[in-house]
Scaffold this motif. Structure first.
Motif, PDB file in Angstrom:
ATOM      1  N   MET A   1       0.864  -1.205   0.000  1.00 34.27           N
ATOM      2  CA  MET A   1       0.000   0.000   0.000  1.00 34.27           C
ATOM      3  C   MET A   1       0.881   1.229   0.000  1.00 34.27           C
ATOM      4  O   MET A   1       1.829   1.318   0.753  1.00 34.27           O
ATOM      5  N   SER A   2       0.576   2.169  -0.833  1.00 30.10           N
ATOM      6  CA  SER A   2       1.466   3.321  -0.933  1.00 30.10           C
ATOM      7  C   SER A   2       1.282   4.230   0.271  1.00 30.10           C
ATOM      8  O   SER A   2       0.222   4.285   0.884  1.00 30.10           O
ATOM      9  N   LEU A   3       2.364   4.939   0.568  1.00 31.54           N
ATOM     10  CA  LEU A   3       2.373   5.834   1.740  1.00 31.54           C
ATOM     11  C   LEU A   3       1.285   6.887   1.606  1.00 31.54           C
ATOM     12  O   LEU A   3       0.545   7.184   2.549  1.00 31.54           O
ATOM     13  N   VAL A   6      -2.261   5.517   2.358  1.00 32.70           N
ATOM     14  CA  VAL A   6      -2.491   5.261   3.791  1.00 32.70           C
ATOM     15  C   VAL A   6      -2.575   6.572   4.550  1.00 32.70           C
ATOM     16  O   VAL A   6      -3.440   6.764   5.417  1.00 32.70           O
ATOM     17  N   ALA A   7      -1.675   7.514   4.188  1.00 35.43           N
ATOM     18  CA  ALA A   7      -1.683   8.806   4.878  1.00 35.43           C
ATOM     19  C   ALA A   7      -3.014   9.505   4.674  1.00 35.43           C
ATOM     20  O   ALA A   7      -3.615  10.053   5.610  1.00 35.43           O
ATOM     21  N   LEU A  10      -5.743   7.756   6.662  1.00 35.94           N
ATOM     22  CA  LEU A  10      -5.612   7.999   8.101  1.00 35.94           C
ATOM     23  C   LEU A  10      -6.015   9.429   8.447  1.00 35.94           C
ATOM     24  O   LEU A  10      -6.740   9.679   9.408  1.00 35.94           O
ATOM     25  N   ALA A  11      -5.547  10.383   7.605  1.00 38.68           N
ATOM     26  CA  ALA A  11      -5.882  11.788   7.870  1.00 38.68           C
ATOM     27  C   ALA A  11      -7.381  11.995   7.817  1.00 38.68           C
ATOM     28  O   ALA A  11      -7.984  12.617   8.705  1.00 38.68           O
TER      29      ALA A  11
END
Lengths: 306, 231, 226
Positions: A1-3, A6-7, A10-11
Motif C-alpha cells: 500500500m502506498s504511503l 495510507v496517509a 488515516l488523515a
C-alpha cells in the motif's frame, strides 16, 4: 500500500472521528449545561431608558429588567421612563398597569439665606454633610443648609442653590431620588405628582411657636390651623403638618386654596412646572446669553518665527 | 531536577523575557481593544489564561499521539498496513486544522460550563470567551509546543507544555493589566487627536516592550542560580 | 412591482468595484480597521518577509473568500464561524507547505506567523461581512482589494523599519554606510512605535485640517524666503 494512500486515509479518518466526537461532546454539553434564559429580559432591557440611575432601587437597568422578568418588581418603578415606559414594560410582560403618576422631588424648606436667623460664619468644608455634623451654622437645625450636596448629586441638572435655598427645576426633574438620598437633613422627599403643580408643606421644623420664630422668619409654628380646615387631608406629624397624598385630589382646588390662605406663615406652596401666570409675569424679561467656552488663547494667532 | 529547572525557565521565559504580547506580538487585538479599564483587562487576561491552559493540554495530547513526526498512532497504522519500516507516516500537515478545531470546541465547551456552574464568573468574563477563539495567543502556544515536539529524543511532556501555556497567559495578563492602568491615567491627559486611541496605545506598548527587553538574560541567571542551589 | 425589484437589487450590497476600491485605502485593514496587527508587527522588520507575508495572506484571503462564497447557501448561523475558521486553516496549511517547499529560508524566518494567518481577523471578518453574503465575483474583488491594502500597510511599515534599522531596502544598501543603524527599529519596540506613529500620520492625513495645516506651513516657509 502506498504511503500517500495510507496517509490520506488515516488523515481523513482522524478528522472525521474528531468532528463526530466533538459534535457529540458539544451536543451533550449544550443539553446538560443548558441555562434557561427568559427571552423577555432582552425586550425589557431595550424598553428601559438605559440611564442606570438607580432610581428604581436596582443597581442598573439590566438588574431591573431581570427582576421584572422574575416577577419580583412592579413596572412603575422607573422614574426617568415615566408612564410610557411603564406601559411598554407592562405590554411586554402581558400585565395590566394601573394609572400611576410620576414622582418628583420636593424640598421641604423655603427659607432663603436672608430669612434664616442666628446664622454663623461657617469656614469649614463647603458640604451640607460637614456643616450638619459641625452644627451651629444656622439657627434652624431642621432646614436647608444650602451648601449644595443635592446639587452635586443630581445627574439631570434639576436642582440648584438659589439664595442659599435648594430649588428644583421641575422641567428637568425625573424623580430618581438622588437628591433625596443625599440630603443629610432628609428634607427632600418624593411626592406623587397627580397634577402639574402640587401643594406641599414647605417646612421641616418640628419645633413650635417662639422657638421657630427665633430661628426663621418663615418657618411653620405648628398652630394646626390647616388641620382644622382640611382634617381629612392633613394630619399632624408631631408639630409639623403632613399631607396625605393618597387622598390628595387636584380637582378640589377650593379646599386646597382655603388651606393656603389659612396658614399664618404661608408655608403651603404650590410647586411644579411654571403656571401660565408665572410665565406671563416674566415674559418681558430678557435672558442673558449663555456663556460658551472659546478655547482660543492669545497666542493662537501668533505667527511663530521661532 | 533537570525537569524542574527546565520548567521554571520555560515559565520565566514565557511570562517575562519572551512575553507573548510584547515580544512575540500575539494577542495584540484584545491587548489594544480590551485594555481601557483595569477590571475588564484583568478579566480578559484571566479568561485567556484559563482557555490557553486547557486547549494547550488537549493539543499537546493530540500532538504527542497523532501529529508529531514518529507519533504512535500513525506508526501503528503504517505497520499494520504492512508498510516499509524505513519511511515514516507523518500527519503533522493536519496540525493547524486540528489545533484550531480543538481551540474553538474547547472555548465553546468552557463557555457553556462556566455559564451553568459559575454564574458570577460568567458575568465578569464570560463575554470575552467567544472573542478568545480568534486570539493569536492560544494558537501560538500550541504552535510553540508543536515546535518542541519535532525531535523524538527531546520531547516536551505535559508539564512543559502546561507551563508554557500558564506562563504565556500570565504574561499576557500582566501586559494587558499594565496597559489598562496606563490608559486609565491617559484619560485625563491631553493626547493629540491623531494619536488618540490606538496610536498612543501602540506607542505605550513600544515603551513597555523596551522596558521588558530589560529582562533579557534573566533566564541565564536563574538557570545558574537554580543549578547551583539544587545540586 | 417595480419597487420590489429595485429594492432587492439594492439589498445585494456593494458592487465588486466598490469592494475592491474600499479595501485598498478607505477601509484599509491595517490603518483604518486596525485588524491583523499580529503579523503586521512581527514580519515587518524587513521588506522581504513583509512582501512574502502579504502574498501568503493574499492567497489565503482570496481562496477562502471564493470557497466561503460558494458554500454560503449551506451555512448554519451558529456554526458559521467554525466553518470559516476551518476553511481558512486548510488554505493556510496549503500556503505554509508551498512556502516551505519553494522559499524554505523565508519560511523559516517567518516561523509561526504563517499559521497565525488562520486567526488573522482580516480574513475572518471579510468572510463574515462579504463572502458569506455575496457572489464569488464580488468576493474575489473584495479579497484582491483587501490584500492590496494589507500589502500596502505592511510595505509602508517595513520600509520605515528596514531603512532606519539596517539602512537597506529589499536587502540592497540604500542609505550610506555612515548611517548608524537604529537597532531598536528591527526589535519589537520599534514595531510598536513605527505602527503607532504611522497610524497617527494616516489619521491626521485623512482629515481636511491636514491639508490646511500643510498649506499654512508652505505659506510660512515661502514667506521666509527673504
Amino acid at each position: 500500500m502506498s504511503l500517500a494512500l495510507v496517509a490520506l486515509a488515516l488523515a481523513a479518518s482522524v478528522l472525521a472521528i474528531l468532528a463526530v466526537a466533538m459534535g457529540y461532546v458539544l451536543g451533550w454539553a449544550n443539553r446538560k449545561f443548558h441555562v434557561a434564559v427568559d427571552p423577555r429580559v432582552e425586550l425589557l432591557q431595550a424598553a428601559l431608558p438605559g440611564a442606570n440611575c438607580g432610581g428604581c432601587g436596582y443597581v442598573g437597568c439590566s438588574e431591573y429588567a431581570a427582576a421584572l422578568a422574575e416577577g419580583k418588581a412592579t413596572v412603575g418603578l422607573c422614574a426617568p421612563g415615566g408612564g410610557g415606559c411603564a406601559q411598554h414594560l407592562a405590554d411586554i410582560l402581558g400585565i395590566e398597569v394601573q394609572e400611576s403618576c410620576p414622582y418628583r422631588a420636593v424640598v421641604h424648606c423655603s427659607a432663603h439665606a436672608y430669612q434664616r436667623l442666628q446664622r454663623a460664619q461657617y469656614e469649614g468644608e463647603p458640604t451640607c454633610v460637614s456643616a450638619n455634623l459641625v452644627g451651629g451654622v444656622q439657627g434652624c437645625t431642621y432646614g436647608c443648609l444650602g451648601l449644595g450636596d443635592c446639587f452635586r448629586a443630581c445627574q439631570y441638572d434639576a436642582i440648584q442653590i438659589v439664595d442659599g435655598l435648594s430649588t428644583i427645576d421641575y422641567d428637568k426633574c425625573v424623580g430618581c431620588g438622588a437628591c433625596s438620598r443625599t440630603c443629610p437633613r432628609n428634607i427632600i422627599t418624593l411626592v406623587p405628582f397627580k397634577a402639574e403643580r402640587m401643594m406641599v408643606v414647605a417646612c421641616s421644623n418640628q419645633d413650635t411657636a417662639a422657638d421657630v420664630r427665633a430661628v426663621c422668619e418663615v418657618g411653620c409654628i405648628g398652630c394646626q390651623a390647616c388641620v382644622r380646615v382640611a382634617p381629612e387631608l392633613i394630619s399632624m406629624d408631631g408639630a409639623l403638618p403632613a399631607i396625605n397624598y393618597d387622598l390628595y385630589n387636584p380637582e378640589e382646588a377650593e379646599s386646597l386654596k382655603s388651606v393656603l390662605e389659612k396658614c399664618p406663615r404661608k408655608r403651603y406652596v404650590f410647586v411644579g412646572k411654571p403656571s401660565p401666570e408665572d410665565l406671563a409675569a416674566v415674559e418681558h424679561e430678557e435672558l442673558p446669553e449663555a456663556v460658551t467656552a472659546d478655547f482660543k488663547t492669545t497666542v493662537d494667532d501668533t505667527e511663530w518665527r521661532g | 531536577m533537570e525537569t524542574l529547572i527546565g520548567v521554571v525557565l520555560i515559565f520565566i521565559s514565557a511570562a517575562l523575557i519572551n512575553n507573548f504580547v510584547l515580544h512575540y506580538f500575539v494577542g495584540i487585538c484584545p491587548f489594544l481593544g480590551v485594555s481601557r479599564r483595569v477590571d475588564t483587562a484583568f478579566g480578559m487576561g484571566c479568561a485567556v489564561t484559563f482557555v490557553i491552559s486547557i486547549s494547550t493540554m488537549l493539543n499537546w495530547a493530540f500532538t504527542s499521539f497523532i501529529l508529531r513526526p514518529g507519533a504512535p498512532l500513525p506508526a501503528w497504522v503504517w505497520r499494520t498496513a504492512g508498510g516499509n519500516p524505513q519511511t515514516q507516516l507523518d500527519l503533522s500537515v493536519l496540525s493547524y486544522i486540528i489545533y484550531i478545531f480543538i481551540i474553538a470546541s474547547s472555548v465553546q465547551f468552557v463557555e457553556m460550563y462556566v455559564r451553568k456552574f459559575f454564574p458570577p464568573l460568567y458575568k465578569s468574563f464570560g463575554v470575552f470567551l467567544p472573542l478568545i477563539t480568534t486570539n493569536c495567543a492560544i494558537l501560538f502556544a500550541s504552535l510553540e509546543v508543536f515546535k518542541h515536539m519535532q525531535d523524538p529524543t527531546n520531547l516536551w511532556g505535559l508539564p512543559q507544555a502546561l507551563t508554557l501555556a500558564l506562563g504565556g497567559g500570565i504574561g499576557f495578563t500582566l501586559a494587558i493589566s499594565l496597559m489598562a492602568g496606563i490608559r486609565e491615567e491617559l484619560d485625563l491627559c491631553d493626547v493629540p487627536r491623531p494619536l488618540q486611541g490606538a496610536g498612543i496605545a501602540l506607542i505605550i506598548a513600544g515603551i513597555m516592550a523596551m522596558a521588558f527587553m530589560g529582562f533579557t538574560g534573566v533566564d541565564k541567571g536563574v538557570e545558574t542560580a537554580l543549578t547551583s542551589l539544587l545540586r | 412591482m417595480s419597487e420590489k425589484t429595485t429594492s432587492s437589487v439594492d439589498r445585494a450590497g456593494p458592487t465588486a468595484l466598490e469592494r475592491f476600491i474600499n479595501g485598498v485605502l478607505p477601509e484599509n485593514p491595517i490603518y483604518r480597521q486596525l485588524l491583523g496587527m499580529c503579523p503586521t508587527l512581527a514580519v515587518t522588520n524587513a521588506m522581504k518577509p513583509a512582501v512574502t507575508m502579504a502574498a501568503a495572506t493574499a492567497f489565503v484571503l482570496i481562496c477562502s473568500n471564493i470557497m466561503v462564497s460558494l458554500i454560503r447557501g449551506l451555512l448554519k448561523p451558529h456554526l458559521r464561524i467554525l466553518v470559516f475558521t476551518l476553511t481558512i486553516a486548510t488554505f493556510v496549511t496549503i500556503a505554509d507547505r508551498l512556502l516551505a517547499a519553494y522559499v524554505y529560508d523565508m519560511s523559516k524566518q517567518l516561523g509561526p506567523y504563517v499559521p497565525l494567518i488562520i486567526v488573522n481577523c482580516v480574513i475572518i471578518s471579510r468572510a463574515e461581512i462579504c463572502a458569506s453574503k455575496q457572489t464569488p465575483g464580488v468576493a474575489i474583488a473584495d479579497g484582491i482589494g483587501m490584500s492590496l491594502g494589507f500589502g500596502i500597510g505592511l510595505a509602508s511599515i517595513a520600509t520605515v523599519r528596514e531603512l532606519l534599522g539596517s539602512g537597506t531596502w529589499f536587502g540592497l544598501h540604500v542609505l550610506p554606510a555612515t548611517w548608524p543603524n537604529w537597532g531598536i527599529m528591527v526589535l519589537p519596540p520599534g514595531a510598536f512605535l513605527t505602527l503607532g506613529l504611522l497610524l497617527a500620520i494616516v489619521e491626521w492625513g485623512t482629515r481636511r485640517r491636514a491639508a490646511s495645516a500643510i498649506w499654512r506651513t508652505v505659506r510660512m516657509l515661502w514667506s521666509w524666503r527673504h
